[in-house]
Design a protein around this motif. Structure first.
Motif, PDB file in Angstrom:
ATOM      1  N   ARG A  34     -12.059   9.564 -14.677  1.00  0.00           N
ATOM      2  CA  ARG A  34     -11.318  10.469 -13.794  1.00  0.00           C
ATOM      3  C   ARG A  34      -9.897  10.593 -14.297  1.00  0.00           C
ATOM      4  NH1 ARG A  34     -13.120   7.648  -8.286  1.00  0.00           N
ATOM      5  NH2 ARG A  34     -10.905   7.755  -7.856  1.00  0.00           N
ATOM      6  N   PRO A  35      -9.246  11.708 -14.005  1.00  0.00           N
ATOM      7  CA  PRO A  35      -7.847  11.848 -14.440  1.00  0.00           C
ATOM      8  C   PRO A  35      -6.947  10.882 -13.670  1.00  0.00           C
ATOM      9  CG  PRO A  35      -8.527  13.736 -13.110  1.00  0.00           C
ATOM     10  CD  PRO A  35      -9.750  12.889 -13.320  1.00  0.00           C
ATOM     11  N   PRO A  36      -5.783  10.531 -14.241  1.00  0.00           N
ATOM     12  CA  PRO A  36      -4.848   9.648 -13.539  1.00  0.00           C
ATOM     13  C   PRO A  36      -4.403  10.246 -12.205  1.00  0.00           C
ATOM     14  CG  PRO A  36      -4.143  10.008 -15.805  1.00  0.00           C
ATOM     15  CD  PRO A  36      -5.276  10.948 -15.543  1.00  0.00           C
ATOM     16  N   VAL A  37      -4.129   9.369 -11.254  1.00  0.00           N
ATOM     17  CA  VAL A  37      -3.653   9.784  -9.934  1.00  0.00           C
ATOM     18  C   VAL A  37      -2.231   9.274  -9.774  1.00  0.00           C
ATOM     19  CG1 VAL A  37      -3.996   9.529  -7.445  1.00  0.00           C
ATOM     20  CG2 VAL A  37      -5.975   9.615  -8.973  1.00  0.00           C
ATOM     21  N   GLU A  38      -1.305  10.161  -9.420  1.00  0.00           N
ATOM     22  CA  GLU A  38       0.074   9.761  -9.151  1.00  0.00           C
ATOM     23  C   GLU A  38       0.327   9.831  -7.654  1.00  0.00           C
ATOM     24  OE1 GLU A  38       3.034  11.852 -11.357  1.00  0.00           O
ATOM     25  OE2 GLU A  38       2.680  10.608 -13.120  1.00  0.00           O
ATOM     26  N   PHE A  39       1.086   8.855  -7.172  1.00  0.00           N
ATOM     27  CA  PHE A  39       1.416   8.834  -5.752  1.00  0.00           C
ATOM     28  C   PHE A  39       2.736   8.109  -5.551  1.00  0.00           C
ATOM     29  CE2 PHE A  39      -1.621   5.642  -6.921  1.00  0.00           C
ATOM     30  CZ  PHE A  39      -1.182   4.465  -6.356  1.00  0.00           C
ATOM     31  N   PRO A  40       3.379   8.307  -4.383  1.00  0.00           N
ATOM     32  CA  PRO A  40       4.712   7.752  -4.138  1.00  0.00           C
ATOM     33  C   PRO A  40       4.762   6.237  -4.292  1.00  0.00           C
ATOM     34  CG  PRO A  40       4.073   9.255  -2.387  1.00  0.00           C
ATOM     35  CD  PRO A  40       2.864   9.046  -3.240  1.00  0.00           C
ATOM     36  N   ALA A  41       5.889   5.744  -4.840  1.00  0.00           N
ATOM     37  CA  ALA A  41       6.038   4.312  -5.072  1.00  0.00           C
ATOM     38  C   ALA A  41       7.249   3.700  -4.378  1.00  0.00           C
ATOM     39  CB  ALA A  41       6.123   4.044  -6.572  1.00  0.00           C
ATOM     40  N   THR A  42       7.961   4.475  -3.583  1.00  0.00           N
ATOM     41  CA  THR A  42       9.105   3.930  -2.857  1.00  0.00           C
ATOM     42  C   THR A  42       8.980   4.304  -1.380  1.00  0.00           C
ATOM     43  OG1 THR A  42      10.511   5.886  -3.110  1.00  0.00           O
ATOM     44  CG2 THR A  42      10.608   4.234  -4.873  1.00  0.00           C
ATOM     45  N   ILE A  43       9.671   3.577  -0.549  1.00  0.00           N
ATOM     46  CA  ILE A  43       9.655   3.891   0.883  1.00  0.00           C
ATOM     47  C   ILE A  43      10.159   5.313   1.106  1.00  0.00           C
ATOM     48  CG2 ILE A  43      10.713   3.326   3.112  1.00  0.00           C
ATOM     49  CD1 ILE A  43      10.541   0.368   2.268  1.00  0.00           C
ATOM     50  N   ASP A  44      11.211   5.699   0.397  1.00  0.00           N
ATOM     51  CA  ASP A  44      11.755   7.055   0.567  1.00  0.00           C
ATOM     52  C   ASP A  44      10.750   8.135   0.170  1.00  0.00           C
ATOM     53  OD1 ASP A  44      14.171   6.205   1.597  1.00  0.00           O
ATOM     54  OD2 ASP A  44      15.238   6.333  -0.322  1.00  0.00           O
ATOM     55  N   THR A  45      10.040   7.949  -0.964  1.00  0.00           N
ATOM     56  CA  THR A  45       9.093   8.988  -1.391  1.00  0.00           C
ATOM     57  C   THR A  45       7.852   9.018  -0.496  1.00  0.00           C
ATOM     58  OG1 THR A  45       8.162   7.525  -3.106  1.00  0.00           O
ATOM     59  CG2 THR A  45       9.878   9.099  -3.787  1.00  0.00           C
ATOM     60  N   ILE A  46       7.476   7.874   0.056  1.00  0.00           N
ATOM     61  CA  ILE A  46       6.354   7.862   1.006  1.00  0.00           C
ATOM     62  C   ILE A  46       6.773   8.603   2.270  1.00  0.00           C
ATOM     63  CG2 ILE A  46       4.898   6.422   2.485  1.00  0.00           C
ATOM     64  CD1 ILE A  46       5.087   4.278   0.222  1.00  0.00           C
ATOM     65  N   ARG A  47       7.971   8.264   2.797  1.00  0.00           N
ATOM     66  CA  ARG A  47       8.494   8.931   3.992  1.00  0.00           C
ATOM     67  C   ARG A  47       8.558  10.443   3.810  1.00  0.00           C
ATOM     68  NH1 ARG A  47      13.500   5.785   4.567  1.00  0.00           N
ATOM     69  NH2 ARG A  47      12.762   3.916   5.530  1.00  0.00           N
ATOM     70  N   ALA A  48       8.987  10.874   2.626  1.00  0.00           N
ATOM     71  CA  ALA A  48       9.142  12.309   2.361  1.00  0.00           C
ATOM     72  C   ALA A  48       7.811  13.056   2.472  1.00  0.00           C
ATOM     73  CB  ALA A  48       9.750  12.527   0.982  1.00  0.00           C
ATOM     74  N   GLY A  49       6.711  12.360   2.236  1.00  0.00           N
ATOM     75  CA  GLY A  49       5.404  13.005   2.309  1.00  0.00           C
ATOM     76  C   GLY A  49       4.754  12.949   3.674  1.00  0.00           C
ATOM     77  N   LEU A  50       5.423  12.347   4.647  1.00  0.00           N
ATOM     78  CA  LEU A  50       4.864  12.207   6.000  1.00  0.00           C
ATOM     79  C   LEU A  50       5.662  13.033   6.998  1.00  0.00           C
ATOM     80  CD1 LEU A  50       4.449   8.318   5.978  1.00  0.00           C
ATOM     81  CD2 LEU A  50       2.645  10.012   5.600  1.00  0.00           C
ATOM     82  N   SER A  51       5.033  13.354   8.114  1.00  0.00           N
ATOM     83  CA  SER A  51       5.755  14.044   9.181  1.00  0.00           C
ATOM     84  C   SER A  51       5.138  13.693  10.520  1.00  0.00           C
ATOM     85  CB  SER A  51       5.728  15.569   8.965  1.00  0.00           C
ATOM     86  OG  SER A  51       4.399  16.028   8.974  1.00  0.00           O
ATOM     87  N   GLY A  52       5.868  14.024  11.571  1.00  0.00           N
ATOM     88  CA  GLY A  52       5.364  13.845  12.931  1.00  0.00           C
ATOM     89  C   GLY A  52       4.909  12.436  13.248  1.00  0.00           C
TER      90      GLY A  52
END
Length: 105
Positions: A34-52
């Motif tokens: 499968r191709p590589p998967v990239e995802f957030p690695a810091t609290i700030d980048t995780i927070r940026a992808g969440l809402s509500g």
């Protein structure tokens, strides 16, 4: 503040093992076939992808998680849900005894 060898450590400095370089804001995981998967690695980048409600839940859970368990919490919150579902399918298949596409080690 000191490290395990008694050497002074700057609590505001870069994390150990980074050679003084800034840590990447993204993780990358490679799965065989499968191709590589990239995802957030810091609290700030995780927070940026969440809402509500998800953001509120993340903040609550992060605030009450013991420090030694934070890496697992951050990985769980940052790993793409569709990848988790795909991984769950593989684990279910393996648990049923189907080892198709497994590579003997």
């Amino acid at each position: 503040m000191t490290d395990l060898d008694g050497n002074p450590v700057d609590p505001g400095g870069p994390p150990p093992g980074t050679g003084g370089h800034e840590v990447a804001a993204m993780w990358s995981v490679e799965h065989t076939g499968r191709p590589p998967v990239e995802f957030p690695a810091t609290i700030d980048t995780i927070r940026a992808g969440l809402s509500g409600e998800r953001l509120a839940e993340f903040r609550q859970e992060t605030g009450r998680t013991p420090g030694h368990e934070l890496a697992v919490l951050l990985f769980r919150w940052s790993y793409p849900p569709e990848e988790l579902a795909s991984d769950d399918e593989v684990f279910t298949r393996l648990a049923s005894g189907d080892f198709t596409a497994c590579v003997p080690q």
